[in-house]
Design a protein around this motif. Structure first.
Motif, PDB file in Angstrom:
ATOM      1  N   MET A   1      -8.408   6.229  -0.408  1.00 29.41           N
ATOM      2  CA  MET A   1      -6.999   6.472  -0.097  1.00 29.41           C
ATOM      3  C   MET A   1      -6.305   7.008  -1.342  1.00 29.41           C
ATOM      4  O   MET A   1      -6.329   6.353  -2.388  1.00 29.41           O
ATOM      5  N   ARG A   2      -5.741   8.192  -1.200  1.00 32.48           N
ATOM      6  CA  ARG A   2      -5.112   8.834  -2.346  1.00 32.48           C
ATOM      7  C   ARG A   2      -3.671   9.213  -2.021  1.00 32.48           C
ATOM      8  O   ARG A   2      -3.378   9.688  -0.924  1.00 32.48           O
ATOM      9  N   ALA A   3      -2.802   8.997  -2.990  1.00 33.61           N
ATOM     10  CA  ALA A   3      -1.387   9.347  -2.821  1.00 33.61           C
ATOM     11  C   ALA A   3      -0.928  10.137  -4.029  1.00 33.61           C
ATOM     12  O   ALA A   3      -1.346   9.878  -5.161  1.00 33.61           O
ATOM     13  N   LEU A  21       1.558   1.014  -5.493  1.00 34.83           N
ATOM     14  CA  LEU A  21       0.507   1.656  -4.700  1.00 34.83           C
ATOM     15  C   LEU A  21      -0.877   1.306  -5.242  1.00 34.83           C
ATOM     16  O   LEU A  21      -1.803   1.007  -4.480  1.00 34.83           O
ATOM     17  N   HIS A  22      -1.026   1.329  -6.560  1.00 37.18           N
ATOM     18  CA  HIS A  22      -2.320   0.993  -7.171  1.00 37.18           C
ATOM     19  C   HIS A  22      -2.731  -0.436  -6.825  1.00 37.18           C
ATOM     20  O   HIS A  22      -3.900  -0.706  -6.509  1.00 37.18           O
ATOM     21  N   TRP A  26      -4.497   2.087  -3.633  1.00 31.02           N
ATOM     22  CA  TRP A  26      -4.374   3.543  -3.622  1.00 31.02           C
ATOM     23  C   TRP A  26      -4.785   4.133  -4.972  1.00 31.02           C
ATOM     24  O   TRP A  26      -4.494   3.561  -6.023  1.00 31.02           O
ATOM     25  N   TYR A  73      -5.313  14.312  -1.104  1.00 27.52           N
ATOM     26  CA  TYR A  73      -4.277  13.277  -1.003  1.00 27.52           C
ATOM     27  C   TYR A  73      -3.918  13.038   0.462  1.00 27.52           C
ATOM     28  O   TYR A  73      -3.699  13.985   1.226  1.00 27.52           O
ATOM     29  N   ALA A 294       3.681   3.066   2.390  1.00 27.49           N
ATOM     30  CA  ALA A 294       2.419   3.797   2.450  1.00 27.49           C
ATOM     31  C   ALA A 294       1.515   3.271   3.563  1.00 27.49           C
ATOM     32  O   ALA A 294       0.836   4.044   4.250  1.00 27.49           O
ATOM     33  N   SER A 298       0.306   5.581   6.695  1.00 25.77           N
ATOM     34  CA  SER A 298      -1.114   5.885   6.837  1.00 25.77           C
ATOM     35  C   SER A 298      -1.767   5.152   7.997  1.00 25.77           C
ATOM     36  O   SER A 298      -2.964   5.335   8.254  1.00 25.77           O
TER      37      SER A 298
END
Length: 379
Positions: A1-3, A21-22, A26, A73, A294, A298
């Motif tokens: 999962m990338r943002a 997010l991390h 993410w 992303y 997020a 998603s």
């Protein structure tokens, strides 16, 4: 999962969002016209050089699309208004529709339009300052102090100014109009700044909520939060904000700001539908709003959303020191310093010293050297 987080290069809210997010699993990339504050975080991956939305919108969109194609992303967030509006309007050029995690463009534009927002908030039963378009007739009829602001901050962010009389505001109104803005006249409310922060699902239901109050701002006329705290949820206010969010059709994160009038009643002024300056307070209160947004965007499982802890604190230390010095002198500065270890901060976080050591402290040193040079030049 990338943002991917897109900002202007100095946005502290991006750093807070990246940490949230991390922590939720993410992989976070960063993008700005130069190496950004958040790109110095050890928690972030690649940095992409992109044009600014106000400088070259076509290049801005093409650069983001290239980054999405290169790194895969799944979500693209933007930390400033005209960038959000450009992404929202041209999302089909970025990649699959779900990559841009905002409501339909007409919803985003209406929420960011300060006159449309004021009308929608009033219809939801929320208090608002009297707000009208700054026509010559409205200027002539206005009585008392007035705030002049742009209806929409596109193609860039415009200044907001306060005046004791409408007659004094005429020149600034024309200046805004000449710069391409649609100016508004708004009743001036001088009480404390507060906000209701929500994250809404695609069905308009509020799934996370924080109520907060600003205790110090600096500079005073700009209303930038220097010190804030979470307060207990007001059930009536909560219900009316939920109605506003549903009526707008909003999806995702929104910081809905108000000022307290002379009777202590909230008068709502705007909706920030992006990462916002004091977002570290939400994290300190136990509600990682960026990660919740997020997950909703998603389609990941949300799970139980914690209630915000009352009494959590946020501080922008150097601004709080300046505001406290102006308000109470050295005792005020001492009180601000005493609050520092008890508060959330945007720049400082355990285990992520890069932005502080590689960006903030060198910049403070440059500023100090510049001020010293100016002083020597005057001697």
């Amino acid at each position: 999962m990338r943002a991917l987080i897109v900002d202007h290069g100095r946005d502290r809210s991006s750093l807070v969002a990246a940490r949230m997010l991390h922590a939720d699993g993410w992989q976070v990339g960063t993008a700005a016209w130069r190496r950004s504050t958040v790109s110095h975080s050890s928690l972030c991956g690649p940095h992409h050089t992109i044009a600014t939305a106000e400088g070259d919108e076509d290049r801005f969109i093409a650069d983001i699309a290239a980054a999405v194609a290169e790194q895969g992303y799944g979500l693209v967030f933007c930390a400033y208004d005209d960038g959000v509006l450009a992404l929202s309007r041209r999302r089909a050029e970025i990649g699959p529709e779900e990559v841009v995690p905002y409501a339909p463009h007409e919803v985003v534009e209406r929420a960011f339009d300060k006159l449309a927002f004021t009308r929608a908030a009033e219809a939801a039963g929320l208090g608002v300052p009297h707000t009208v378009e700054a026509t010559p007739e409205a200027l002539a009829a206005w009585r008392g102090p007035v705030v002049v602001k742009a209806r929409l901050h596109v193609p860039h962010r415009y200044r907001t100014c306060r005046f004791e009389r409408a007659a004094d505001a005429a020149g600034f109104v024309e200046q805004l109009r000449a710069e391409g803005a649609a100016p508004l006249l708004q009743e001036r409310i001088t009480g404390a700044l507060g906000a209701v922060v929500v994250v809404a699902g695609r069905d308009g239901r509020v799934v996370a909520e924080i109520h907060q109050r600003c205790d110090r701002s600096w500079p005073p006329e700009a209303g930038v939060t220097a010190r804030a705290r979470t307060i207990a949820v007001d059930p009536d206010l909560s219900a009316r904000v939920a109605e506003l969010v549903r009526a707008l059709g909003w999806f995702g994160l929104a910081e809905i700001e108000y000022l307290l009038d002379e009777d202590g009643r909230p008068r709502f002024t705007e909706l920030n539908g992006r990462f916002y300056g004091g977002m570290a307070l939400a994290g300190r209160a136990g509600v990682p709003v960026a990660a919740i947004w997020a997950r909703l965007a998603s389609g990941r499982s949300l799970g139980p959303v914690p209630q915000a802890r009352v009494g959590a604190r946020f501080q922008w230390l150097n601004r709080d020191i300046a505001a406290s010095r102006a308000a109470a002198g050295l005792p005020g500065v001492a009180a601000a310093l005493a609050l520092a270890p008890l508060s959330a901060h945007s720049m400082v976080a355990r285990g992520d010293a890069g932005p502080l050591l590689r960006f903030y402290l060198p910049e403070m040193a440059r500023r100090a050297a510049s001020r010293a040079g100016i002083r020597r030049g005057h001697e």
